[in-house]
Design a protein around this motif. Structure first.
Motif, PDB file in Angstrom:
ATOM      1  N   CYS A  15       0.849  -1.197   0.000  1.00 52.28           N
ATOM      2  CA  CYS A  15       0.000   0.000   0.000  1.00 52.28           C
ATOM      3  C   CYS A  15       0.882   1.244   0.000  1.00 52.28           C
ATOM      4  N   CYS A  17       0.203   4.221   1.053  1.00 48.58           N
ATOM      5  CA  CYS A  17      -0.032   5.226   2.099  1.00 48.58           C
ATOM      6  C   CYS A  17       1.075   5.220   3.143  1.00 48.58           C
ATOM      7  N   CYS A  19       1.467   2.455   5.136  1.00 48.03           N
ATOM      8  CA  CYS A  19       1.137   1.438   6.145  1.00 48.03           C
ATOM      9  C   CYS A  19       1.906   0.141   5.872  1.00 48.03           C
ATOM     10  N   CYS A  51      -5.061  -0.224   1.601  1.00 50.93           N
ATOM     11  CA  CYS A  51      -5.881  -0.278   2.813  1.00 50.93           C
ATOM     12  C   CYS A  51      -7.102   0.612   2.583  1.00 50.93           C
ATOM     13  N   HIS A  54      -6.347   4.406   2.451  1.00 55.82           N
ATOM     14  CA  HIS A  54      -5.669   4.851   1.234  1.00 55.82           C
ATOM     15  C   HIS A  54      -6.605   4.790   0.035  1.00 55.82           C
TER      16      HIS A  54
HETATM   17 ZN   LIG Z   1      -2.283   1.839   3.614  1.00 51.71          ZN
END
Ligand SMILES: [Zn+2]
Ligand SMILES: [Zn+2]
Length: 121
Positions: A15, A17, A19, A51, A54
């Motif tokens: 991901c 973002c 994470c 996720c 995101h």
């Molecule tokens: Zn994420």
């Protein structure tokens, strides 16, 4: 750098973002290995696992196959490359759900959604 399948790494599916989740299905990875093999040179994953947070921030649809680890977007840089990837993706119905955008091709294996479809963005 964890290997994922024959040709990919965890990082490529993670991901974006921050994470770091890269929870993609092994069936998806196997199909991408097959696609990579058929094309005969590296393909770039523009977007893999997302996720929920995101996905929402990217404007993705709720319940997107990306959030289930069942989809990737393959980066596309030219008309020739788009043709080549589409030709291989459609061969033997390697993927039955395909989204064609200007800069990527989305492929997914989410069986809860309509099959044998190609959409545009
Ligand atoms: Zn994420
Ligand atoms: Zn996608």
């Amino acid at each position: 750098m964890g290997k994922r399948g024959k040709y990919f790494t965890d990082e490529e599916f993670a991901c974006k973002c921050g994470c770091g989740k890269a929870d993609v299905s092994s069936d998806l990875v196997n199909r991408l290995d097959q696609l990579r093999e058929d094309i005969g040179r590296p393909i770039t994953i523009a977007s893999g696992f997302r996720c929920d947070k995101h996905n929402a921030s990217e404007g993705g649809v709720s319940g997107s196959a990306h959030t289930l680890g069942l989809a990737v977007d393959i980066k596309i840089s030219s008309g020739q490359e788009r043709f080549e990837v589409l030709a291989k993706v459609l061969r033997g119905f390697l993927f039955k759900r395909i989204g064609v955008a200007k800069t990527f091709i989305h492929v997914d294996i989410d069986e809860s959604k309509p099959q044998t479809v190609v959409w545009t963005y």
